[in-house]
Scaffold this motif. Structure first.
Motif, short mmCIF file in Angstrom:
data_model
loop_
_atom_site.label_atom_id
_atom_site.label_comp_id
_atom_site.label_asym_id
_atom_site.label_seq_id
_atom_site.Cartn_x
_atom_site.Cartn_y
_atom_site.Cartn_z
N LEU A 61 0.83 -1.21 0.00
CA LEU A 61 0.00 0.00 0.00
C LEU A 61 0.87 1.26 0.00
N ILE A 62 1.97 1.22 0.74
CA ILE A 62 2.91 2.36 0.76
C ILE A 62 3.49 2.59 -0.63
N LEU A 63 3.89 1.49 -1.29
CA LEU A 63 4.46 1.59 -2.64
C LEU A 63 3.41 2.07 -3.65
N MET A 64 2.15 1.64 -3.47
CA MET A 64 1.07 2.11 -4.34
C MET A 64 0.81 3.60 -4.14
N ALA A 65 0.88 4.06 -2.89
CA ALA A 65 0.70 5.49 -2.60
C ALA A 65 1.84 6.30 -3.22
N ARG A 66 3.02 5.69 -3.20
CA ARG A 66 4.20 6.38 -3.74
C ARG A 66 4.13 6.54 -5.25
N ASP A 67 3.66 5.49 -5.96
CA ASP A 67 3.60 5.60 -7.43
C ASP A 67 2.28 6.19 -7.93
N GLY A 68 1.38 6.54 -7.01
CA GLY A 68 0.14 7.23 -7.39
C GLY A 68 -1.02 6.33 -7.75
N SER A 69 -0.81 5.01 -7.75
CA SER A 69 -1.87 4.09 -8.16
C SER A 69 -2.95 3.91 -7.09
N LEU A 70 -2.65 4.31 -5.85
CA LEU A 70 -3.61 4.14 -4.77
C LEU A 70 -4.80 5.09 -4.91
N LYS A 71 -4.57 6.26 -5.52
CA LYS A 71 -5.63 7.27 -5.66
C LYS A 71 -6.80 6.78 -6.51
#
Length: 325
Positions: A61-71
């Motif tokens: 989840l941290i890595l997804m937030a970092r690459d913008g895919s979590l949004k």
């Protein structure tokens, strides 16, 4: 599941994929020694596995937030898409692990390890069936060399462990058949993960989160009637834990994320090369930190692994029609 779209495997690994592969090789190779030194015998296995899955979800989840895919996750995510991409492989892996546990009780370590290496062939087979990725003659030869190396490494590891007083029928029905079915399932699940990431464009981080959640739910259900479940009720979830216990747990979680990245970018077959290479790393680390010299089998398998990796990378499959043009 449509196989109309032919997915081309990368002929050469880029710097990023090579970096992921090296990291996974080192992690996978070092994990047995880290676990041995940091996890006490009193630690309940289920507690460490569940904690590992939680850490894996948090890291992904941290890595997804970092690459913008979590949004965009709330808008794009669907239950059906999740079940298709991650639920099915997770369920297959859960069944595979159960079969491996059954077979391990009825087979000696040597036989189990050798039969377990057939998953490399089944991964290549299902990659062709599902993704239409063909292997060149040289690559098929490289796979044979890799399996030979894996068998030699297994012989070196399990030569001192032999089966004792087990009847033939039990070996066949509770040992050989389960481990072979598990190898088939491993190849199928690995190919499905590759299909989800390369065809359905499912993020490897999202797949890690989804598969960890499904796997954790299956494990929680199993604790209702398992010895580990009883031990947790009696002694508590973190029985036997120390500060060092988190080291292999976090390492294993990061390894799970790397597996997803390597499968997504390089494919399940190349992941097999990484895992066999990691066996050599384990042997070298045992020599460096425990003074246990590599066996003759390990020394013989080293050039086989190097040759197989070189062959597989150098001679990718070439379409004859395109070759003529």
């Amino acid at each position: 599941m449509s196989t109309a779209n032919v997915v081309k495997g990368p002929s050469k690994m880029g710097p990023k994929v090579l970096f992921y592969s090296i990291l996974l090789t080192l992690q996978y190779g070092a994990q047995p020694l880290i676990s041995k030194r940091c996890i006490g015998k009193e630690v309940i296995v289920t507690s460490s596995v569940l904690t590992c899955e939680i850490v894996k979800v948090i890291c992904a989840l941290i890595l997804m937030a970092r690459d913008g895919s979590l949004k965009g996750l709330a808008k794009d995510w669907t239950l059906m898409g999740s079940l298709t991409a991650s639920g099915l492989p997770a369920a297959i892996y859960a069944l595979q692990n159960s079969l491996l546990q059954i077979s391990y009780r009825s087979l000696d370590s040597l036989t189990f390890s050798i039969l377990n290496q057939t998953k490399i062939f089944f991964t290549a087979f299902f990659t062709f069936i599902i993704l239409r990725q063909k292997q060149s003659v040289q690559q098929i030869g490289a796979l044979c060399l890799l399996i030979m190396a894996a068998v030699l490494l297994s012989v070196g590891e399990g030569s001192n462990k032999s089966s004792s007083g087990v009847n033939t029928e039990q070996v066949l029905f509770y040992g050989i058949i389960p481990v072979l079915v598990a190898s088939v399932l491993s190849g199928l699940a690995s190919s499905l993960c590759q299909w989800a990431s390369q065809v359905k464009k499912h993020s490897s981080y999202l797949m890690t989160v989804e598969m960890s959640i499904v796997g954790s739910l299956c494990l929680l259900v199993s604790t209702l009637k398992s010895p580990d479940g009883e031990a947790i009720k009696r002694h508590g979830f973190f029985h036997g834990w120390t500060a060092l216990t988190m080291v292999p747990v976090v390492s294993n979680a990061l390894g799970g994320i790397l597996v997803g990245l390597v499968t997504s970018h390089a494919g399940g077959v190349r992941k097999g090369f990484v895992i066999v290479s990691a066996l050599l790393v384990t042997a070298l680390l045992q020599f460096a930190f425990e003074g246990k010299p590599p066996s003759l089998y390990c020394l013989v398998s080293l050039p086989l692994v190097i040759s197989s990796i070189s062959l597989y990378q150098k001679y990718p499959y070439m379409d004859k029609k395109k070759k003529k043009v």
